[in-house]
Design an enzyme around this catalytic site. Structure first.
Site, PDB file in Angstrom:
ATOM      1  N   HIS A 174     -14.182  70.357 100.782  1.00  0.00           N
ATOM      2  CA  HIS A 174     -14.946  69.282 101.424  1.00  0.00           C
ATOM      3  C   HIS A 174     -14.409  69.015 102.818  1.00  0.00           C
ATOM      4  O   HIS A 174     -15.144  68.782 103.749  1.00  0.00           O
ATOM      5  CB  HIS A 174     -14.849  68.013 100.560  1.00  0.00           C
ATOM      6  CG  HIS A 174     -15.616  66.847 101.072  1.00  0.00           C
ATOM      7  ND1 HIS A 174     -15.237  66.131 102.191  1.00  0.00           N
ATOM      8  CD2 HIS A 174     -16.746  66.241 100.613  1.00  0.00           C
ATOM      9  CE1 HIS A 174     -16.088  65.146 102.404  1.00  0.00           C
ATOM     10  NE2 HIS A 174     -17.017  65.201 101.451  1.00  0.00           N
ATOM     11  N   TRP A 175     -13.113  69.021 102.964  1.00  0.00           N
ATOM     12  CA  TRP A 175     -12.333  68.872 104.195  1.00  0.00           C
ATOM     13  C   TRP A 175     -12.146  67.419 104.629  1.00  0.00           C
ATOM     14  O   TRP A 175     -11.176  67.096 105.306  1.00  0.00           O
ATOM     15  CB  TRP A 175     -12.935  69.675 105.368  1.00  0.00           C
ATOM     16  CG  TRP A 175     -12.068  69.712 106.581  1.00  0.00           C
ATOM     17  CD1 TRP A 175     -11.037  70.583 106.832  1.00  0.00           C
ATOM     18  CD2 TRP A 175     -12.127  68.849 107.715  1.00  0.00           C
ATOM     19  NE1 TRP A 175     -10.450  70.307 108.051  1.00  0.00           N
ATOM     20  CE2 TRP A 175     -11.116  69.234 108.610  1.00  0.00           C
ATOM     21  CE3 TRP A 175     -12.953  67.768 108.051  1.00  0.00           C
ATOM     22  CZ2 TRP A 175     -10.894  68.597 109.821  1.00  0.00           C
ATOM     23  CZ3 TRP A 175     -12.738  67.134 109.257  1.00  0.00           C
ATOM     24  CH2 TRP A 175     -11.716  67.556 110.126  1.00  0.00           C
ATOM     25  N   ASP A 176     -13.023  66.516 104.227  1.00  0.00           N
ATOM     26  CA  ASP A 176     -12.942  65.140 104.733  1.00  0.00           C
ATOM     27  C   ASP A 176     -13.144  64.132 103.608  1.00  0.00           C
ATOM     28  O   ASP A 176     -13.852  63.144 103.765  1.00  0.00           O
ATOM     29  CB  ASP A 176     -14.002  64.943 105.824  1.00  0.00           C
ATOM     30  CG  ASP A 176     -13.754  63.699 106.680  1.00  0.00           C
ATOM     31  OD1 ASP A 176     -12.577  63.292 106.797  1.00  0.00           O
ATOM     32  OD2 ASP A 176     -14.719  63.152 107.230  1.00  0.00           O
ATOM     33  N   LEU A 177     -12.491  64.369 102.462  1.00  0.00           N
ATOM     34  CA  LEU A 177     -12.735  63.527 101.287  1.00  0.00           C
ATOM     35  C   LEU A 177     -11.788  62.336 101.266  1.00  0.00           C
ATOM     36  O   LEU A 177     -10.742  62.357 100.627  1.00  0.00           O
ATOM     37  CB  LEU A 177     -12.597  64.350 100.003  1.00  0.00           C
ATOM     38  CG  LEU A 177     -13.173  63.666  98.757  1.00  0.00           C
ATOM     39  CD1 LEU A 177     -14.649  63.366  98.933  1.00  0.00           C
ATOM     40  CD2 LEU A 177     -12.964  64.532  97.528  1.00  0.00           C
ATOM     41  N   ASN A 181     -15.964  58.327 102.172  1.00  0.00           N
ATOM     42  CA  ASN A 181     -16.892  59.427 101.914  1.00  0.00           C
ATOM     43  C   ASN A 181     -17.126  59.647 100.432  1.00  0.00           C
ATOM     44  O   ASN A 181     -17.491  60.754 100.012  1.00  0.00           O
ATOM     45  CB  ASN A 181     -16.389  60.715 102.580  1.00  0.00           C
ATOM     46  CG  ASN A 181     -16.817  60.805 104.034  1.00  0.00           C
ATOM     47  OD1 ASN A 181     -17.686  60.053 104.485  1.00  0.00           O
ATOM     48  ND2 ASN A 181     -16.213  61.713 104.773  1.00  0.00           N
TER      49      ASN A 181
END
Length: 277
Positions: A174-177, A181
């Protein structure tokens, strides 16, 4: 609020193209505009409009790959523009509103296990390429850093990255969890939104959940919770988390900003040897 006129114009185009009816005011994210809409069959949905870049280009592909398992469900998309039609979640109930930070971290951990269990499809950014780029940029950035503590931290993070860089992984990330978010949903209690997908090692995913509400502490407890959920080696997870700190620090320093102090504190905590017993 100053809305992005180009995105709103695109929204009008896709309302017509996908036979949608807008219900309610636009909502603005960091880099997107979301319109609450209703489909012809009466299903409530969300039309996400955004500018296409290397991070957003793969969002539709990632959501299609997850197929709603742990993430918001993709109903339709237009890859040339990055426009997405998504199931409607409860934007008024982000995970950030859960008062117990350990409970919130536990929820993120459960989502991470599910999301990173999937092999990344072809066509996404790859962590191996990012790590090579980070290490190549580091010497020039170090020359601009005057604070010796910051220089030492960058070197330590880079040393940790070099320990794992040869095996960057192939899972869908996901990279931005972080807590903002993750939204409450109807078909599941919580679902992830806004991925910036990447193919790589699941342990590269831990920093956002540690950085969120960093002022509430419990860094090592949260780190252990995430690491144990992923059944990852702690040393391995630490190295990738320090690599993530390095990634953000390089971006900030190249923009003439100082490294984020909460992230620096997390890194120093992870670098400090644990006492036995």
């Amino acid at each position: 609020m100053a809305w992005d006129v180009r995105l709103l114009e695109r929204g009008a185009e896709f309302l017509e193209r996908w036979s949608l009816r807008q219900e309610g005011h636009p909502m603005s994210g960091r880099v997107s505009v979301v319109l609450p809409v209703v489909r012809e069959d009466g299903t409530r949905a969300a039309l996400k409009l955004q500018h296409l870049d290397e991070e957003t280009a793969g969002e539709g592909l990632a959501l299609r790959t997850w197929a709603g398992d742990g993430a918001v469900r993709l109903l339709a998309d237009d890859p040339p523009t990055g426009t997405l039609l998504l199931e409607r979640l409860d934007e008024g109930r982000p995970l950030a509103a859960v008062p117990d930070v350990m409970k919130a971290t536990e929820i993120v951990a459960g989502l991470l296990v599910r999301l990173t269990s999937v092999p990344a499809p072809a066509g996404l950014r790859r962590l191996g390429d990012l790590t090579t780029d980070m290490l190549a940029r580091l010497p020039a950035v170090l020359e601009t850093v005057r604070d010796e503590d910051d220089r030492r931290l960058l070197r330590d993070c880079a040393a940790a990255l070099r320990e794992v860089a040869d095996d960057p992984g192939d899972r869908l990330l996901h990279w931005d969890l972080h807590f903002e978010n993750v939204l409450a949903a109807g078909r599941e209690p919580w679902l992830a939104i806004d991925p910036k997908p990447l193919a790589g090692d699941p342990c590269f995913e831990l920093l956002p959940a540690l950085w969120a509400r960093a002022d509430e502490g419990h860094v090592l407890r949260r780190f252990d919770l995430l690491t144990e959920a992923l059944q990852a080696d702690r040393t391995h997870a630490r190295a990738w988390t320090l690599a993530r700190v390095l990634q953000d620090a390089l971006w900030r320093l190249e923009e003439n900003l100082t490294p984020d102090q909460d992230q620096a504190s997390i890194a120093r905590t992870l670098l400090t040897p644990r006492r036995r017993g």
